[in-house]
Design a protein around this motif. Structure first.
Motif, PDB file in Angstrom:
ATOM      1  N   SER A  99      24.136 -40.458  30.554  1.00 19.36           N
ATOM      2  CA  SER A  99      24.617 -41.443  29.131  1.00 19.36           C
ATOM      3  C   SER A  99      24.758 -40.425  28.205  1.00 19.36           C
ATOM      4  O   SER A  99      25.263 -40.763  27.172  1.00 19.36           O
ATOM      5  N   ILE A 100      24.411 -38.953  28.263  1.00 19.94           N
ATOM      6  CA  ILE A 100      25.188 -38.037  27.260  1.00 19.94           C
ATOM      7  C   ILE A 100      26.549 -37.748  27.449  1.00 19.94           C
ATOM      8  O   ILE A 100      27.308 -37.571  26.684  1.00 19.94           O
ATOM      9  N   LEU A 141      27.861 -29.779  27.525  1.00 17.27           N
ATOM     10  CA  LEU A 141      26.838 -28.716  27.698  1.00 17.27           C
ATOM     11  C   LEU A 141      25.292 -29.136  27.895  1.00 17.27           C
ATOM     12  O   LEU A 141      24.681 -29.054  28.869  1.00 17.27           O
ATOM     13  N   VAL A 142      24.850 -30.072  26.991  1.00 12.74           N
ATOM     14  CA  VAL A 142      23.652 -30.742  27.102  1.00 12.74           C
ATOM     15  C   VAL A 142      23.386 -31.423  28.420  1.00 12.74           C
ATOM     16  O   VAL A 142      22.347 -31.398  29.191  1.00 12.74           O
ATOM     17  N   VAL A 170      27.797 -25.014  39.186  1.00 14.79           N
ATOM     18  CA  VAL A 170      29.184 -24.567  38.808  1.00 14.79           C
ATOM     19  C   VAL A 170      29.787 -25.592  37.544  1.00 14.79           C
ATOM     20  O   VAL A 170      30.571 -25.271  36.858  1.00 14.79           O
ATOM     21  N   ASN A 171      29.081 -26.943  37.470  1.00 13.58           N
ATOM     22  CA  ASN A 171      29.442 -27.810  36.218  1.00 13.58           C
ATOM     23  C   ASN A 171      28.767 -27.171  34.879  1.00 13.58           C
ATOM     24  O   ASN A 171      29.358 -27.357  34.022  1.00 13.58           O
ATOM     25  N   LEU A 172      27.723 -26.442  35.157  1.00 13.67           N
ATOM     26  CA  LEU A 172      26.953 -25.911  33.978  1.00 13.67           C
ATOM     27  C   LEU A 172      28.142 -24.778  33.408  1.00 13.67           C
ATOM     28  O   LEU A 172      28.324 -24.625  32.274  1.00 13.67           O
ATOM     29  N   ILE A 176      30.061 -24.350  29.794  1.00 14.84           N
ATOM     30  CA  ILE A 176      30.030 -23.472  28.942  1.00 14.84           C
ATOM     31  C   ILE A 176      31.483 -22.694  28.611  1.00 14.84           C
ATOM     32  O   ILE A 176      31.629 -22.551  27.562  1.00 14.84           O
ATOM     33  N   ALA A 177      32.255 -22.856  29.508  1.00 12.31           N
ATOM     34  CA  ALA A 177      33.552 -22.352  29.377  1.00 12.31           C
ATOM     35  C   ALA A 177      34.294 -23.237  28.338  1.00 12.31           C
ATOM     36  O   ALA A 177      35.044 -22.986  27.633  1.00 12.31           O
TER      37      ALA A 177
END
Length: 236
Positions: A99-100, A141-142, A170-172, A176-177
Motif C-alpha cells: 500500500s506504500i 525505499l520504505v 535485491v529490491n531493497l 536505494i539506487a
C-alpha cells in the motif's frame, strides 16, 4: 523434468507471475533509457521512462491486490469471498508495504509524464518532476525496507539461499539506487542543471537492473506458492 521447468517460468494463472512480468517490463523500460541517458538526450528516452512507470504501477496494483487476498488463500475455494483490493489490513506487513509502494509508482507516472515536456522552467522541473520522483523513491525505499524485514521477520538478516530473502534484498538495493538517483536529479535553480546527471541516470539504471533481477526471481515464486501445502501462508 523439462515440463516442470517450463511450468516454473510459465504460470499466467497466478498473480505473482503477472506481477513479476509487469515489474520486469517496467524495469527494462527504465534500464534501457537510464543507460542511454548517460550519453544522449533523445526524446524517446523520456517516453520510455513513462511507459516503464505504467508497468511498475500495474505490477504494484497486482501486488496490493495479492496482499489483500492473503488472509483468504488458505481457505477452501467454496469458503473464499470475492477478492477485495480495497481491504484495509495495516496489521499485515506485506499489505502495508504494497500500500506504500503503489502510490509511489503513481508518483512515478506523474513525474515521468511531466518530464516529457520540454517547456518546463527550472522551478517547474523541481516541483513537477523532481518532487514526485523524490517522494515516489521514498515510498519505494520504505516499502522495500518493510518487505525485507518481513522476509525473515527481522530487520537485519542474511539468507542468500532463501528465494524470498533474495527478492527482498535485491529490491531493497534497487530502491536505494533509485533514492540516490532522485537526490542527484535535483535541478539547481541558479544554473538549471541537475546536481549530478551521471549519478542520476546511473542510479536509475542500477536500480532498474536490481528490480529486473527481483522480477525474474518472482516468476518461479508463483510455482512455489501453487505447490505449497494447503493452509500454509504464502510468501512474497
Amino acid at each position: 523434468m523439462g515440463t516442470h521447468a517450463s511450468g516454473i517460468w510459465w504460470r499466467p494463472d497466478r498473480l505473482a507471475w503477472w506481477t513479476g512480468v509487469l515489474f520486469a517490463v517496467g524495469s527494462v523500460l527504465f534500464l534501457v533509457p537510464g543507460i542511454a541517458a548517460l550519453g544522449s538526450s533523445a526524446d524517446w528516452i523520456s517516453v520510455a521512462f513513462f511507459a516503464g512507470s505504467i508497468g511498475f504501477t500495474s505490477a504494484a496494483l497486482l501486488q496490493l491486490v495479492a496482499a489483500s487476498e492473503v488472509p483468504h488463500r488458505g481457505r477452501p475455494s467454496h469458503e473464499r469471498r470475492r477478492l477485495r483490493p480495497r481491504a484495509w489490513l495495516p496489521q499485515r506487513i506485506d499489505w502495508l508495504a504494497a500500500s506504500i509502494q503503489f502510490p509511489g509508482t503513481v508518483l512515478f507516472n506523474i513525474n515521468t509524464f511531466d518530464a516529457m515536456s520540454k517547456a518546463l522552467s527550472t522551478s517547474q522541473m523541481d516541483i513537477r518532476v523532481w518532487g514526485p520522483d523524490m517522494i515516489g523513491s521514498g515510498c519505494f525505499l520504505v516499502a522495500s525496507l518493510l518487505a525485507f524485514a518481513n522476509s525473515e521477520h527481522r530487520w537485519l538478516s542474511f539468507r542468500p539461499r532463501d528465494p524470498d530473502w533474495q527478492i527482498a534484498a535485491v529490491n531493497l538495493a534497487g530502491s536505494i539506487a533509485f533514492g540516490v538517483s532522485a537526490v542527484a536529479a535535483f535541478v539547481r535553480p541558479s544554473t538549471g542543471a541537475a546536481l549530478n546527471d551521471a549519478l542520476a541516470n546511473g542510479g536509475t539504471a542500477v536500480g532498474a537492473l536490481c528490480f529486473l533481477v527481483g522480477a525474474l526471481l518472482l516468476l518461479p515464486q508463483a510455482d512455489r506458492q501453487q505447490r505449497a501445502p494447503r493452509g500454509a501462508a504464502p510468501s512474497g
